[in-house]
Design a protein around this motif. Structure first.
Motif, PDB file in Angstrom:
ATOM      1  N   PHE A  26       0.829  -1.199   0.000  1.00 44.70           N
ATOM      2  CA  PHE A  26       0.000   0.000   0.000  1.00 44.70           C
ATOM      3  C   PHE A  26       0.868   1.255   0.000  1.00 44.70           C
ATOM      4  O   PHE A  26       0.627   2.189  -0.775  1.00 44.70           O
ATOM      5  N   ILE A  27       1.878   1.296   0.842  1.00 51.40           N
ATOM      6  CA  ILE A  27       2.687   2.514   0.964  1.00 51.40           C
ATOM      7  C   ILE A  27       3.543   2.750  -0.274  1.00 51.40           C
ATOM      8  O   ILE A  27       3.833   3.897  -0.622  1.00 51.40           O
ATOM      9  N   GLU A  28       3.928   1.684  -0.977  1.00 52.14           N
ATOM     10  CA  GLU A  28       4.655   1.867  -2.231  1.00 52.14           C
ATOM     11  C   GLU A  28       3.736   2.507  -3.275  1.00 52.14           C
ATOM     12  O   GLU A  28       4.167   3.382  -4.039  1.00 52.14           O
ATOM     13  N   LYS A  29       2.496   2.098  -3.290  1.00 49.83           N
ATOM     14  CA  LYS A  29       1.525   2.716  -4.201  1.00 49.83           C
ATOM     15  C   LYS A  29       1.283   4.175  -3.816  1.00 49.83           C
ATOM     16  O   LYS A  29       1.138   5.040  -4.676  1.00 49.83           O
ATOM     17  N   VAL A  30       1.240   4.439  -2.505  1.00 50.95           N
ATOM     18  CA  VAL A  30       1.079   5.821  -2.025  1.00 50.95           C
ATOM     19  C   VAL A  30       2.229   6.684  -2.520  1.00 50.95           C
ATOM     20  O   VAL A  30       2.023   7.799  -3.006  1.00 50.95           O
ATOM     21  N   ASN A  31       3.449   6.172  -2.408  1.00 54.53           N
ATOM     22  CA  ASN A  31       4.614   6.931  -2.865  1.00 54.53           C
ATOM     23  C   ASN A  31       4.553   7.201  -4.367  1.00 54.53           C
ATOM     24  O   ASN A  31       4.882   8.299  -4.818  1.00 54.53           O
ATOM     25  N   PHE A  32       4.150   6.199  -5.135  1.00 54.11           N
ATOM     26  CA  PHE A  32       4.037   6.374  -6.581  1.00 54.11           C
ATOM     27  C   PHE A  32       2.972   7.432  -6.895  1.00 54.11           C
ATOM     28  O   PHE A  32       3.194   8.323  -7.714  1.00 54.11           O
ATOM     29  N   ALA A  33       1.833   7.359  -6.206  1.00 55.26           N
ATOM     30  CA  ALA A  33       0.769   8.349  -6.405  1.00 55.26           C
ATOM     31  C   ALA A  33       1.264   9.752  -6.049  1.00 55.26           C
ATOM     32  O   ALA A  33       0.971  10.716  -6.758  1.00 55.26           O
ATOM     33  N   ARG A  34       2.023   9.853  -4.952  1.00 58.27           N
ATOM     34  CA  ARG A  34       2.569  11.155  -4.542  1.00 58.27           C
ATOM     35  C   ARG A  34       3.503  11.704  -5.623  1.00 58.27           C
ATOM     36  O   ARG A  34       3.452  12.884  -5.968  1.00 58.27           O
ATOM     37  N   GLN A  35       4.366  10.836  -6.154  1.00 54.21           N
ATOM     38  CA  GLN A  35       5.307  11.268  -7.186  1.00 54.21           C
ATOM     39  C   GLN A  35       4.579  11.745  -8.440  1.00 54.21           C
ATOM     40  O   GLN A  35       4.959  12.762  -9.039  1.00 54.21           O
ATOM     41  N   LEU A  36       3.535  11.027  -8.811  1.00 52.95           N
ATOM     42  CA  LEU A  36       2.761  11.440  -9.986  1.00 52.95           C
ATOM     43  C   LEU A  36       2.070  12.778  -9.741  1.00 52.95           C
ATOM     44  O   LEU A  36       2.053  13.648 -10.613  1.00 52.95           O
ATOM     45  N   GLN A  37       1.497  12.951  -8.541  1.00 53.91           N
ATOM     46  CA  GLN A  37       0.836  14.211  -8.221  1.00 53.91           C
ATOM     47  C   GLN A  37       1.853  15.358  -8.212  1.00 53.91           C
ATOM     48  O   GLN A  37       1.579  16.434  -8.754  1.00 53.91           O
ATOM     49  N   ASP A  38       3.017  15.109  -7.627  1.00 53.25           N
ATOM     50  CA  ASP A  38       4.060  16.140  -7.600  1.00 53.25           C
ATOM     51  C   ASP A  38       4.543  16.499  -8.999  1.00 53.25           C
ATOM     52  O   ASP A  38       4.985  17.620  -9.244  1.00 53.25           O
ATOM     53  N   ALA A  39       4.464  15.529  -9.919  1.00 54.92           N
ATOM     54  CA  ALA A  39       4.867  15.777 -11.302  1.00 54.92           C
ATOM     55  C   ALA A  39       3.777  16.498 -12.098  1.00 54.92           C
ATOM     56  O   ALA A  39       3.976  16.829 -13.266  1.00 54.92           O
ATOM     57  N   GLY A  40       2.623  16.717 -11.457  1.00 47.75           N
ATOM     58  CA  GLY A  40       1.566  17.490 -12.103  1.00 47.75           C
ATOM     59  C   GLY A  40       0.484  16.681 -12.787  1.00 47.75           C
ATOM     60  O   GLY A  40      -0.364  17.248 -13.486  1.00 47.75           O
ATOM     61  N   TYR A  41       0.484  15.369 -12.600  1.00 42.59           N
ATOM     62  CA  TYR A  41      -0.550  14.546 -13.228  1.00 42.59           C
ATOM     63  C   TYR A  41      -1.849  14.652 -12.442  1.00 42.59           C
ATOM     64  O   TYR A  41      -1.838  14.764 -11.220  1.00 42.59           O
ATOM     65  N   ASP A  42      -2.970  14.615 -13.168  1.00 41.27           N
ATOM     66  CA  ASP A  42      -4.263  14.707 -12.492  1.00 41.27           C
ATOM     67  C   ASP A  42      -4.658  13.338 -11.931  1.00 41.27           C
ATOM     68  O   ASP A  42      -4.045  12.314 -12.221  1.00 41.27           O
ATOM     69  N   ARG A  43      -5.706  13.343 -11.131  1.00 44.34           N
ATOM     70  CA  ARG A  43      -6.118  12.118 -10.429  1.00 44.34           C
ATOM     71  C   ARG A  43      -6.563  11.017 -11.384  1.00 44.34           C
ATOM     72  O   ARG A  43      -6.383   9.845 -11.092  1.00 44.34           O
ATOM     73  N   LYS A  44      -7.131  11.382 -12.496  1.00 44.62           N
ATOM     74  CA  LYS A  44      -7.569  10.378 -13.474  1.00 44.62           C
ATOM     75  C   LYS A  44      -6.371   9.576 -13.968  1.00 44.62           C
ATOM     76  O   LYS A  44      -6.419   8.340 -14.051  1.00 44.62           O
ATOM     77  N   VAL A  45      -5.287  10.239 -14.291  1.00 41.91           N
ATOM     78  CA  VAL A  45      -4.081   9.560 -14.759  1.00 41.91           C
ATOM     79  C   VAL A  45      -3.501   8.691 -13.642  1.00 41.91           C
ATOM     80  O   VAL A  45      -3.104   7.544 -13.878  1.00 41.91           O
TER      81      VAL A  45
END
Length: 172
Positions: A26-45
């Protein structure tokens, strides 16, 4: 196979490949989601890349906001720790307003174990101790008895105040 991919397609392919290759914690997925959000990707992506729904992404990003990256890195993947316990740790950290440096030092994660599940447990135990202490201190502050006296100093009774009550005991 060589394909030209735009950034969005590349993120989707990376997320799907990582998920297929290894079951991420779960926390690895959280980190990946955080990285994507920090990179500017929207929630759909982010949802598409991790193959999860919007509700779970919201929870993941909430955990990412509440638990500092340094603590997550100090704990590690913790594969046996599920979503609910990570959400619980995030809530404890938010409730106590414990800073990262204090938490890393006091939980002593590096000395706790070589296993990331044990390091999570050390952080969990520390935070539960902190919250228990804070709640006991708040109860002690709120639960105090005071003597009620007349203007001439003659005792009239006692007032006991607790977190959810006020009791007056008057002398007859």
């Amino acid at each position: 196979l060589v394909r030209d991919l735009d950034d969005r397609e590349l993120i989707l392919a990376q997320g799907q490949e990582n998920t297929a290759r290894r079951d991420l914690s779960f926390i690895e997925k959280v980190n990946f989601a955080r990285q994507l959000q920090d990179a500017g990707y929207d929630r759909k992506v982010i949802c598409d890349a991790l193959s999860v729904d919007k509700t779970l992404i919201s929870r993941m990003l909430s955990v990412a906001e509440k638990i500092p990256v340094a603590l997550i890195e100090g704990i590690g993947a913790a594969p046996s720790v599920g979503r609910d316990r990570w959400l619980g740790l995030a809530d404890l950290i938010e409730e106590t307003e414990t800073d990262t440096a204090t938490l890393l030092t006091m939980a002593n994660l590096q000395a706790a174990s070589d296993r990331s599940d044990d390091r999570f447990q050390a952080a969990w135990d520390y935070m539960n101790g902190v919250i228990g202490h804070q709640r006991a201190a708040a109860t002690a502050r709120q639960s105090d008895a005071r003597q009620i006296c007349a203007a001439d100093g003659l005792p009239l009774g006692n007032a006991l105040r607790g977190p959810n009550f006020l009791t007056l005991k008057l002398r007859l």
